[in-house]
Design a protein around this motif. Structure first.
Motif, PDB file in Angstrom:
ATOM      1  N   ASP A  42       0.854  -1.189   0.000  1.00  0.00           N
ATOM      2  CA  ASP A  42       0.000   0.000   0.000  1.00  0.00           C
ATOM      3  C   ASP A  42       0.891   1.240   0.000  1.00  0.00           C
ATOM      4  O   ASP A  42       1.626   1.490   0.952  1.00  0.00           O
ATOM      5  N   VAL A  43       0.830   2.011  -1.083  1.00  0.00           N
ATOM      6  CA  VAL A  43       1.661   3.220  -1.203  1.00  0.00           C
ATOM      7  C   VAL A  43       0.840   4.495  -1.011  1.00  0.00           C
ATOM      8  O   VAL A  43       1.323   5.590  -1.277  1.00  0.00           O
ATOM      9  N   THR A  44      -0.378   4.351  -0.516  1.00  0.00           N
ATOM     10  CA  THR A  44      -1.285   5.483  -0.376  1.00  0.00           C
ATOM     11  C   THR A  44      -0.657   6.656   0.359  1.00  0.00           C
ATOM     12  O   THR A  44      -0.794   7.808  -0.062  1.00  0.00           O
ATOM     13  N   GLU A  45       0.028   6.389   1.448  1.00  0.00           N
ATOM     14  CA  GLU A  45       0.563   7.451   2.302  1.00  0.00           C
ATOM     15  C   GLU A  45       1.977   7.906   1.907  1.00  0.00           C
ATOM     16  O   GLU A  45       2.512   8.836   2.502  1.00  0.00           O
ATOM     17  N   LYS A  46       2.567   7.277   0.913  1.00  0.00           N
ATOM     18  CA  LYS A  46       3.925   7.658   0.515  1.00  0.00           C
ATOM     19  C   LYS A  46       3.908   8.984  -0.242  1.00  0.00           C
ATOM     20  O   LYS A  46       2.934   9.315  -0.913  1.00  0.00           O
ATOM     21  N   ASN A  47       5.004   9.718  -0.133  1.00  0.00           N
ATOM     22  CA  ASN A  47       5.133  10.983  -0.852  1.00  0.00           C
ATOM     23  C   ASN A  47       5.533  10.728  -2.305  1.00  0.00           C
ATOM     24  O   ASN A  47       6.280   9.792  -2.597  1.00  0.00           O
ATOM     25  N   GLU A  48       5.041  11.601  -3.177  1.00  0.00           N
ATOM     26  CA  GLU A  48       5.483  11.542  -4.573  1.00  0.00           C
ATOM     27  C   GLU A  48       6.839  12.220  -4.678  1.00  0.00           C
ATOM     28  O   GLU A  48       7.047  13.303  -4.137  1.00  0.00           O
ATOM     29  N   THR A  49       7.772  11.558  -5.356  1.00  0.00           N
ATOM     30  CA  THR A  49       9.087  12.137  -5.614  1.00  0.00           C
ATOM     31  C   THR A  49       9.495  11.791  -7.039  1.00  0.00           C
ATOM     32  O   THR A  49       8.931  10.881  -7.655  1.00  0.00           O
ATOM     33  N   LYS A  50      10.472  12.538  -7.548  1.00  0.00           N
ATOM     34  CA  LYS A  50      11.071  12.172  -8.832  1.00  0.00           C
ATOM     35  C   LYS A  50      11.856  10.890  -8.609  1.00  0.00           C
ATOM     36  O   LYS A  50      12.618  10.783  -7.648  1.00  0.00           O
ATOM     37  N   ARG A  51      11.654   9.941  -9.494  1.00  0.00           N
ATOM     38  CA  ARG A  51      12.308   8.643  -9.359  1.00  0.00           C
ATOM     39  C   ARG A  51      12.911   8.247 -10.699  1.00  0.00           C
ATOM     40  O   ARG A  51      12.333   8.508 -11.748  1.00  0.00           O
ATOM     41  N   GLU A  52      14.069   7.626 -10.617  1.00  0.00           N
ATOM     42  CA  GLU A  52      14.753   7.166 -11.828  1.00  0.00           C
ATOM     43  C   GLU A  52      15.463   5.858 -11.512  1.00  0.00           C
ATOM     44  O   GLU A  52      15.987   5.685 -10.414  1.00  0.00           O
ATOM     45  N   ALA A  61      23.099  -3.315 -23.199  1.00  0.00           N
ATOM     46  CA  ALA A  61      21.889  -2.488 -23.225  1.00  0.00           C
ATOM     47  C   ALA A  61      21.768  -1.787 -21.888  1.00  0.00           C
ATOM     48  O   ALA A  61      22.078  -2.371 -20.836  1.00  0.00           O
ATOM     49  N   ARG A  62      21.342  -0.528 -21.928  1.00  0.00           N
ATOM     50  CA  ARG A  62      21.059   0.247 -20.718  1.00  0.00           C
ATOM     51  C   ARG A  62      19.664   0.828 -20.853  1.00  0.00           C
ATOM     52  O   ARG A  62      19.312   1.367 -21.893  1.00  0.00           O
ATOM     53  N   ALA A  63      18.901   0.722 -19.789  1.00  0.00           N
ATOM     54  CA  ALA A  63      17.562   1.313 -19.755  1.00  0.00           C
ATOM     55  C   ALA A  63      17.532   2.366 -18.658  1.00  0.00           C
ATOM     56  O   ALA A  63      18.037   2.142 -17.558  1.00  0.00           O
ATOM     57  N   ILE A  64      16.963   3.503 -18.991  1.00  0.00           N
ATOM     58  CA  ILE A  64      16.771   4.591 -18.022  1.00  0.00           C
ATOM     59  C   ILE A  64      15.280   4.888 -18.003  1.00  0.00           C
ATOM     60  O   ILE A  64      14.699   5.232 -19.032  1.00  0.00           O
ATOM     61  N   VAL A  65      14.657   4.716 -16.846  1.00  0.00           N
ATOM     62  CA  VAL A  65      13.212   4.913 -16.714  1.00  0.00           C
ATOM     63  C   VAL A  65      12.971   5.945 -15.619  1.00  0.00           C
ATOM     64  O   VAL A  65      13.604   5.906 -14.563  1.00  0.00           O
ATOM     65  N   GLY A  70       8.975   3.291  -6.938  1.00  0.00           N
ATOM     66  CA  GLY A  70      10.086   3.360  -7.884  1.00  0.00           C
ATOM     67  C   GLY A  70       9.852   2.641  -9.197  1.00  0.00           C
ATOM     68  O   GLY A  70       8.866   1.932  -9.378  1.00  0.00           O
ATOM     69  N   VAL A  71      10.795   2.837 -10.103  1.00  0.00           N
ATOM     70  CA  VAL A  71      10.705   2.282 -11.458  1.00  0.00           C
ATOM     71  C   VAL A  71      11.798   1.242 -11.731  1.00  0.00           C
ATOM     72  O   VAL A  71      12.128   0.967 -12.871  1.00  0.00           O
TER      73      VAL A  71
END
Length: 156
Positions: free
Chosen positions: A15-25, A97-101, A108-109
Motif C-alpha cells: 500500500d503506497v497510499t501514504e507515501k510521498n510523490e518524488t522524482k524517481r529514476e 543495453a542500458r535502460a533509463i526509466v 520506484g521504477v
C-alpha cells in the motif's frame, strides 16, 4: 522486512497510499554475447528481419510500460520517460543495453527498467536466433536508482 506479505504471510501489493510523490529514476543494464557474424550483421544493419537495435529499443520502451501486467505485485505507474541505449563492443562480441526509466510518483521504477533492458536483449536474441542460437544474455542488474524514501542507490 518483506513488504509483499501481510501479517499472516499472504502475498499482498504494498500500500503506497501514504507515501510521498518524488522524482524517481532507475538505470539498469545487461549484456548479450554472440558470434562474430551476428555481431557484424547487427553493426552493419544487415540482419534480414530489419533494424535489430531499433526494434529492440521500441520493445524495451513498450515493456517498461507493461511491467505491471507481467510482475504480479508491481503497481501500474505513469512513466514519464524511457530511454534505451546500446553500446557495441566488437572486441568481446557483445552488446550492452542500458535502460533509463523515470517517473514522478509514490513508488520506484526499478522493475520497469529491469523489464525494459531484459526485453531489449530478448528482442535482439529473437531477431538473430536463426543465425546464432548460442547467444548468451548475462549481467542484468540495477545500476542506480534515485528518489523515494530510501534515496539514492548505486550498484558498484
Amino acid at each position: 522486512m518483506l513488504t509483499h506479505f501481510n501479517k499472516d504471510g499472504k502475498a499482498i501489493m504494498v500500500d503506497v497510499t501514504e507515501k510521498n510523490e518524488t522524482k524517481r529514476e532507475a538505470i539498469t543494464s545487461g549484456k548479450i554475447f554472440m558470434n562474430f557474424e551476428t555481431f557484424q550483421k547487427i553493426k552493419e544493419g544487415t540482419i534480414e528481419k530489419g533494424d535489430v537495435l531499433g526494434v529492440a529499443r521500441v520493445a524495451g520502451i513498450m515493456a517498461a510500460k507493461k511491467t505491471s501486467d507481467l510482475i504480479p505485485m508491481c503497481h501500474p505507474l505513469f512513466i514519464t520517460g524511457v530511454d534505451i541505449e546500446f553500446v557495441l563492443n566488437e572486441e568481446k562480441l557483445m552488446i550492452e543495453a542500458r535502460a533509463i526509466v523515470k517517473t514522478q510518483g509514490k513508488t520506484g521504477v526499478e522493475m520497469e527498467a529491469l523489464t525494459a533492458v531484459t526485453t531489449s536483449l530478448l528482442t535482439i536474441y529473437d531477431m538473430c536466433k536463426a543465425m546464432d542460437k548460442a547467444m548468451t544474455i548475462t549481467d542484468i542488474k540495477l545500476c542506480k536508482k534515485t528518489g523515494g524514501k530510501s534515496g539514492e542507490f548505486i550498484n558498484e
